[in-house]
Design an enzyme around this catalytic site. Structure first.
Site: not given
Ligand code: MG
Ligand code: NAI
Length: 358
Positions: A138, A189, A222, A246, A250
């Site tokens: 980001y 990763k 993963d 991010d 969640d």
């Molecule tokens: Mg988020």
């Protein structure tokens, strides 16, 4: 009497509802404490502001925010404004110039709340996710050329710098060291992403040498989703890139009962700029205006804000009040399969703060 200057930015959708609730709880905290006051300045920035002014906050918005001790944020995003405009126009437009590079996301199962994982209780799931919040996927690097043509190109470049990775690793190792288990999992990763993520791994290993008392391991992102789901008790502190954390946070919030509960702190650890505190959820168009948003994530974010401001007694008192309220299923909002309203939960938390005699 200590005074903390707090900028409140409710933003959009349920952000407005949960920040209004959060300000009531902060006010009750200050009244009960008696040693500090929270001086609130509200800013009406967000998608409504955008529709009038063509930007989500004024050009000198950051200048306005500089003088505050902390920022209390709701959410930004509206059905009729593109999400990349709202996110970059407000939330990231604050996080980046204020160099809030450490995003801290505690997750645990609060009293009275059930995890969707069978048999998993509070003792099995108590994590803090540290999200790199200034670069990675980001960073905002990339572009589009040949728009609309068949040969159109879009790039979204991940940026990993030695400075950026080193500072977030040190932050994460220090946080892990401060927790009883002294256990850190570095998410990566580097099998598929062989440049940035390999640098990430190398720096993790170097920084680990500074923290011989912290046990650490490395997980591919993963496989990390599997471990979080099947072996939650094997995790404690977690550090991951902007994108990975991010997504994982969640998942973490859902595993702890609801995304409506999860808090976050966007920290500038050196305190050169104000830090920002917000629930991790978005503006939730589907429940906006119904008065049923779960305000607990916003309250828990206020706990983190009070800790940051040095109000540790008030922070602990607010956390006790939140836990007293979550323990009562009649005070659960619909995301927790209850029928309570935002207002009922807020009233109950305020009452628990004012009645706290510990
Ligand atoms: Mg988020
Ligand atoms: P969302 O977090 O707004 O909603 C996802 C689901 O969780 C919805 O079903 C919603 O009702 C539920 N939910 C979220 N918070 C809740 C709460 N406090 N109580 C009860 N239920 C809750 O994510 P979504 O739908 O992907 O995004 C909606 C908008 O929010 C988009 O414009 C997105 O860009 C924006 N967004 C903004 C964020 C921010 O400002 N920090 C973070 C995430 C999304």
């Amino acid at each position: 009497m200590r005074t903390h200057q707090i900028a409140a930015i409710p933003g959009d959708g349920i952000g407005k509802e949960v920040v209004a609730a959060g300000l009531r709880v902060l006010d009750a905290s200050a009244r009960r404490d008696g040693n500090f006051q929270a001086a609130i300045t509200e800013f009406p920035w967000g998608s409504d502001f955008y529709k009038q002014h063509a930007h989500l906050m004024p050009d000198d918005g950051i200048e306005h925010l500089k003088r505050f001790d902390a920022i209390y944020f709701g959410a930004v995003g509206a059905p009729d404004v593109p999400d990349h405009l709202t996110l970059w126009g407000l939330r990231l437009a604050i996080c980046q110039p204020f160099d809030q590079y450490a995003n801290v996301r505690p997750t645990r199962i609060l009293p009275g709340i059930e995890s969707p994982l069978r048999g998993v209780t509070a003792k099995d799931l108590d994590w803090v996710i540290v999200r790199e919040n200034s670069e990675g996927e980001y960073a905002g690097q990339g572009g589009r050329s040949h728009r609309g043509l068949p040969e159109e190109i879009a790039t979204e470049v991940s940026i990993f710098t030695r400075v950026g990775v080193t500072r977030i690793m040190r932050f994460a190792f220090e946080l892990a060291q401060s927790r009883p288990r002294k256990l850190l999992t570095v998410v990566t990763k580097s099998n598929a992403q062989r440049h940035g993520m390999v640098l990430w791994d190398e720096i993790a290993k170097d920084v680990a040498a500074e923290f011989p008392d912290v046990t650490w391991d490395k997980m591919l992102v993963d496989a990390m989703t599997v471990r979080m789901t099947l072996h939650p008790a094997s995790l404690d502190t977690i550090v991951a890139t902007n994108l990975h954390a991010d997504i994982l946070s969640d998942l973490a919030a859902a595993l702890a009962g609801s995304i409506g509960i999860a808090p976050t702190a966007n920290l500038n650890p050196e305190r050169r700029y104000p830090s920002m505190f917000e629930p991790i959820h978005g503006s939730a168009f589907d429940i906006t205006g119904k008065g049923i948003a779960n305000p607990v994530g916003t309250f828990w974010s206020a706990v983190m804000m009070l800790e940051h401001l040095g109000e540790t007694a008030a922070a602990a008192r607010l956390m006790r009040a939140i836990e007293r309220v979550t323990a009562d299923p009649s005070l659960h909002t619909p995301d927790l399969r209850g029928s309570a309203t935002t207002d009922m939960v807020t009233e109950a938390v305020c009452a628990a703060i004012l009645g706290d005699n510990e």
